[in-house]
Design an enzyme around this catalytic site. Structure first.
Site, PDB file in Angstrom:
ATOM      1  N   ARG A 106     -45.564  15.643  24.161  1.00 47.08           N
ATOM      2  CA  ARG A 106     -46.700  15.416  23.248  1.00 47.08           C
ATOM      3  C   ARG A 106     -47.950  15.345  24.117  1.00 47.08           C
ATOM      4  O   ARG A 106     -48.060  14.453  24.975  1.00 47.08           O
ATOM      5  CB  ARG A 106     -46.505  14.126  22.449  1.00 47.08           C
ATOM      6  CG  ARG A 106     -47.748  13.703  21.718  1.00 47.08           C
ATOM      7  CD  ARG A 106     -47.528  12.601  20.725  1.00 47.08           C
ATOM      8  NE  ARG A 106     -46.865  13.103  19.541  1.00 47.08           N
ATOM      9  CZ  ARG A 106     -46.853  12.477  18.355  1.00 47.08           C
ATOM     10  NH1 ARG A 106     -47.478  11.325  18.209  1.00 47.08           N
ATOM     11  NH2 ARG A 106     -46.223  12.995  17.322  1.00 47.08           N
ATOM     12  N   HIS A 133     -48.265  21.127  15.435  1.00 47.23           N
ATOM     13  CA  HIS A 133     -47.214  20.102  15.324  1.00 47.23           C
ATOM     14  C   HIS A 133     -45.993  20.737  14.648  1.00 47.23           C
ATOM     15  O   HIS A 133     -45.639  20.404  13.508  1.00 47.23           O
ATOM     16  CB  HIS A 133     -47.736  18.914  14.515  1.00 47.23           C
ATOM     17  CG  HIS A 133     -46.927  17.662  14.652  1.00 47.23           C
ATOM     18  ND1 HIS A 133     -45.837  17.560  15.503  1.00 47.23           N
ATOM     19  CD2 HIS A 133     -47.046  16.443  14.053  1.00 47.23           C
ATOM     20  CE1 HIS A 133     -45.335  16.336  15.414  1.00 47.23           C
ATOM     21  NE2 HIS A 133     -46.054  15.648  14.542  1.00 47.23           N
ATOM     22  N   GLN A 136     -43.039  18.667  12.951  1.00 47.97           N
ATOM     23  CA  GLN A 136     -43.384  18.056  11.668  1.00 47.97           C
ATOM     24  C   GLN A 136     -43.148  19.045  10.531  1.00 47.97           C
ATOM     25  O   GLN A 136     -42.642  18.684   9.455  1.00 47.97           O
ATOM     26  CB  GLN A 136     -44.867  17.630  11.682  1.00 47.97           C
ATOM     27  CG  GLN A 136     -45.296  16.931  10.415  1.00 47.97           C
ATOM     28  CD  GLN A 136     -44.561  15.617  10.211  1.00 47.97           C
ATOM     29  OE1 GLN A 136     -44.501  14.789  11.116  1.00 47.97           O
ATOM     30  NE2 GLN A 136     -43.981  15.412   9.028  1.00 47.97           N
ATOM     31  N   ASP A 223     -53.596  14.747   5.596  1.00 48.44           N
ATOM     32  CA  ASP A 223     -53.346  14.067   6.879  1.00 48.44           C
ATOM     33  C   ASP A 223     -54.606  13.270   7.188  1.00 48.44           C
ATOM     34  O   ASP A 223     -55.658  13.451   6.548  1.00 48.44           O
ATOM     35  CB  ASP A 223     -53.036  15.112   7.969  1.00 48.44           C
ATOM     36  CG  ASP A 223     -52.610  14.485   9.296  1.00 48.44           C
ATOM     37  OD1 ASP A 223     -52.282  13.278   9.321  1.00 48.44           O
ATOM     38  OD2 ASP A 223     -52.622  15.198  10.320  1.00 48.44           O
ATOM     39  N   CYS A 262     -47.703  13.545   6.867  1.00 50.13           N
ATOM     40  CA  CYS A 262     -46.842  13.432   8.049  1.00 50.13           C
ATOM     41  C   CYS A 262     -46.746  12.010   8.572  1.00 50.13           C
ATOM     42  O   CYS A 262     -45.810  11.675   9.289  1.00 50.13           O
ATOM     43  CB  CYS A 262     -47.345  14.366   9.147  1.00 50.13           C
ATOM     44  SG  CYS A 262     -48.971  13.924   9.792  1.00 50.13           S
ATOM     45  N   ARG A 290     -37.402  14.314  10.064  1.00 47.97           N
ATOM     46  CA  ARG A 290     -37.713  14.611  11.469  1.00 47.97           C
ATOM     47  C   ARG A 290     -36.421  14.534  12.293  1.00 47.97           C
ATOM     48  O   ARG A 290     -36.171  15.346  13.177  1.00 47.97           O
ATOM     49  CB  ARG A 290     -38.737  13.603  12.033  1.00 47.97           C
ATOM     50  CG  ARG A 290     -40.125  13.670  11.406  1.00 47.97           C
ATOM     51  CD  ARG A 290     -40.854  14.951  11.763  1.00 47.97           C
ATOM     52  NE  ARG A 290     -40.973  15.136  13.199  1.00 47.97           N
ATOM     53  CZ  ARG A 290     -41.945  14.629  13.952  1.00 47.97           C
ATOM     54  NH1 ARG A 290     -42.919  13.943  13.404  1.00 47.97           N
ATOM     55  NH2 ARG A 290     -41.989  14.854  15.257  1.00 47.97           N
TER      56      ARG A 290
HETATM   57  N1   CP Z   1     -45.749  12.335  12.198  1.00 53.23           N
HETATM   58  C1   CP Z   1     -45.643  12.001  13.496  1.00 53.23           C
HETATM   59  O1   CP Z   1     -45.556  12.852  14.381  1.00 53.23           O
HETATM   60  O2   CP Z   1     -45.649  10.669  13.721  1.00 53.23           O
HETATM   61  P1   CP Z   1     -45.753   9.952  15.151  1.00 53.23           P
HETATM   62  O3   CP Z   1     -47.155  10.164  15.652  1.00 53.23           O
HETATM   63  O4   CP Z   1     -45.475   8.515  14.852  1.00 53.23           O
HETATM   64  O5   CP Z   1     -44.760  10.555  16.076  1.00 53.23           O
HETATM   65  N1  NVA Z   2     -53.119  14.969  12.957  1.00 54.95           N
HETATM   66  C1  NVA Z   2     -52.512  13.762  13.477  1.00 54.95           C
HETATM   67  C2  NVA Z   2     -51.042  13.832  13.313  1.00 54.95           C
HETATM   68  C3  NVA Z   2     -50.285  12.637  13.838  1.00 54.95           C
HETATM   69  C4  NVA Z   2     -48.813  12.775  13.692  1.00 54.95           C
HETATM   70  C5  NVA Z   2     -52.872  13.600  14.942  1.00 54.95           C
HETATM   71  O1  NVA Z   2     -52.936  14.593  15.670  1.00 54.95           O
HETATM   72  O2  NVA Z   2     -53.141  12.469  15.344  1.00 54.95           O
END
Ligand code: CP
Ligand code: NVA
Length: 304
Positions: A106, A133, A136, A223, A262, A290
Site C-alpha cells: 500500500r 485500489h 477493493q 467514497d 469501501c 475483501r
Molecule cells: N477499504 C479499505 O481498503 O480499507 P482499509 O483502508 O481499512 O484497508
Molecule cells: N479513497 C480512500 C480509500 C481508502 C480505502 C483513500 O485513498 O484513502
C-alpha cells in the site's frame, strides 16, 4: 485458476474472462470456507506486506486470508525496512523475492508499485495507491454479483470524488459490462486515460449532476472526499451538500438499488447514517468479501 499476469496493480492486467473467473472463484471459496473451512492450498507460502499508509480492512483481510489458506503473512510499515533509510525499491524487491512468495504493498505513488513489479520475481499486489485500489473492486463486484445475481447490463452511479477507488471501479465496470455514470464536481473527475480505455468496453458517463448519475442506477457508490493522500479539509466545501448520498438522492435510483462504500466512511459527509446503516447498504458484505476475493487472488497468483 490461473492468470496470465504476474502482478495485480490496476485491474487492467486482467481479461474480462479472468476478472469474472476470479469473482466466481471467490464465491466458491467463500462457500467452502463457511461450510468446512478452506483447504490449505497455500501451505508453507508467505506473503510480505508493506504499508506506507494506515489500513484496517486490507491489513487484516490479507493476513487472515493467508492464514486460512495454510500460509503466513508478515507486515512491514515503511519505517520497519531499510526503505526508510534510502535503500532502493529495486534492491528491496530483489531481496524480498528471495524470501517470500508474494508482495502486497500500500503506497502513495503508484510508480513505486511499477518499480516493485519490474524488479520482484514474485507477484506484486497493489493494496491501494494514490491512483488505484484493485482489491477493493474485486470485493465490490463479488458483492454486486451476490446481490444482483449478475453483472452485465447493470448501472453503477458513482457520487463524489473521482479518486483511486473510482478509477479501479471504472476498470471493473469495463471488464464486466456494467455501465457507469460518475457525478463529480468539475476538476475532480477520474483519470482520463482510464475512462478513455474503458469506453471501448462499456458506457462511462461523466456528469456534475448526482441526480443524472443515480437515474435508473442499480448500485450507488461513494467514497470519502478526503483520501489519505488528499486529506485537505478545504476539499469538503467543493462536495457538500450537493454530492452527499442521502435519502433524497438514493430515492432517484432503482427501488432495489444497493448502496456501497469501501470504508472508512465519514458519516454525514459523503453519506448519511440513515443510508449507510439502512436496508439498501451492503457495506459490511463488501468489507467481508475483501477476505474471500483476496484469497482467490493470492491462490491464483502464487500457485500460477
Ligand atoms: N477499504 C479499505 O481498503 O480499507 P482499509 O483502508 O481499512 O484497508
Ligand atoms: N479513497 C480512500 C480509500 C481508502 C480505502 C483513500 O485513498 O484513502
Amino acid at each position: 485458476m490461473k492468470l496470465k499476469t504476474k502482478d495485480l496493480l490496476t485491474l487492467a492486467e486482467l481479461t474480462p474472462k479472468e476478472f469474472l473467473g476470479l469473482i466466481d472463484y471467490s464465491i466458491k471459496l467463500k462457500k467452502e470456507f463457511k461450510k468446512n473451512g478452506n483447504k490449505p492450498i497455500l501451505k508453507n507460502k508467505t506473503l510480505t506486506m508493506i504499508f506506507q499508509k494506515p489500513s484496517t480492512r486490507t491489513r487484516v483481510s490479507f493476513e487472515i486470508g493467508m492464514y486460512q489458506l495454510g500460509g503466513h503473512a508478515i507486515n512491514l510499515t515503511s519505517n520497519d525496512t531499510q526503505l526508510s533509510r534510502g535503500e532502493s525499491i529495486e534492491d528491496t524487491a530483489k531481496t524480498l523475492s528471495r524470501y517470500t512468495n508474494c508482495i502486497m504493498a500500500r503506497v502513495y505513488d503508484h510508480q513505486l508499485l511499477n518499480k516493485l513489479s519490474k524488479h520482484a520475481s514474485v507477484p506484486v499486489i497493489n493494496g491501494l495507491s494514490d491512483s488505484f485500489h484493485p482489491c477493493q473492486i474485486l470485493a465490490d463486484f463479488m458483492t454486486i454479483k451476490e446481490n444482483k445475481r449478475k453483472l452485465k447490463g447493470l448501472k453503477i452511479a458513482w457520487i463524489g470524488d473521482g479518486n483511486n477507488v473510482c478509477n479501479s471501479m471504472i476498470y471493473g465496470a469495463a471488464l464486466s459490462g456494467i455501465d457507469m455514470s460518475i457525478a463529480t464536481p468539475k476538476g475532480y473527475e477520474p483519470n482520463k486515460t482510464v475512462v478513455k480505455e474503458s469506453l471501448k468496453l462499456t458506457n462511462i458517463e461523466l456528469t456534475t449532476d448526482p441526480f443524472v448519475a443515480t437515474k435508473n442506477a442499480d448500485i450507488v457508490v461513494t467514497d470519502t472526499y478526503s483520501s489519505i493522500h488528499n486529506n485537505n479539509p478545504k476539499r469538503i466545501k467543493k462536495f457538500l451538500p450537493k454530492y452527499q448520498v442521502n435519502s433524497k438522492l438514493m430515492c432517484t435510483a432503482k427501488e432495489n438499488a444497493i448502496f456501497m462504500h469501501c470504508l472508512p466512511a465519514k458519516r454525514e459527509q459523503e453519506v448519511t447514517s440513515s443510508i449507510i446503516d439502512g436496508h439498501q447498504s451492503v457495506v459490511w458484505d463488501e468489507a467481508e468479501n475483501r477476505l474471500h476475493t483476496q484469497k482467490a487472488l493470492l491462490a491464483a497468483l502464487i500457485r500460477a
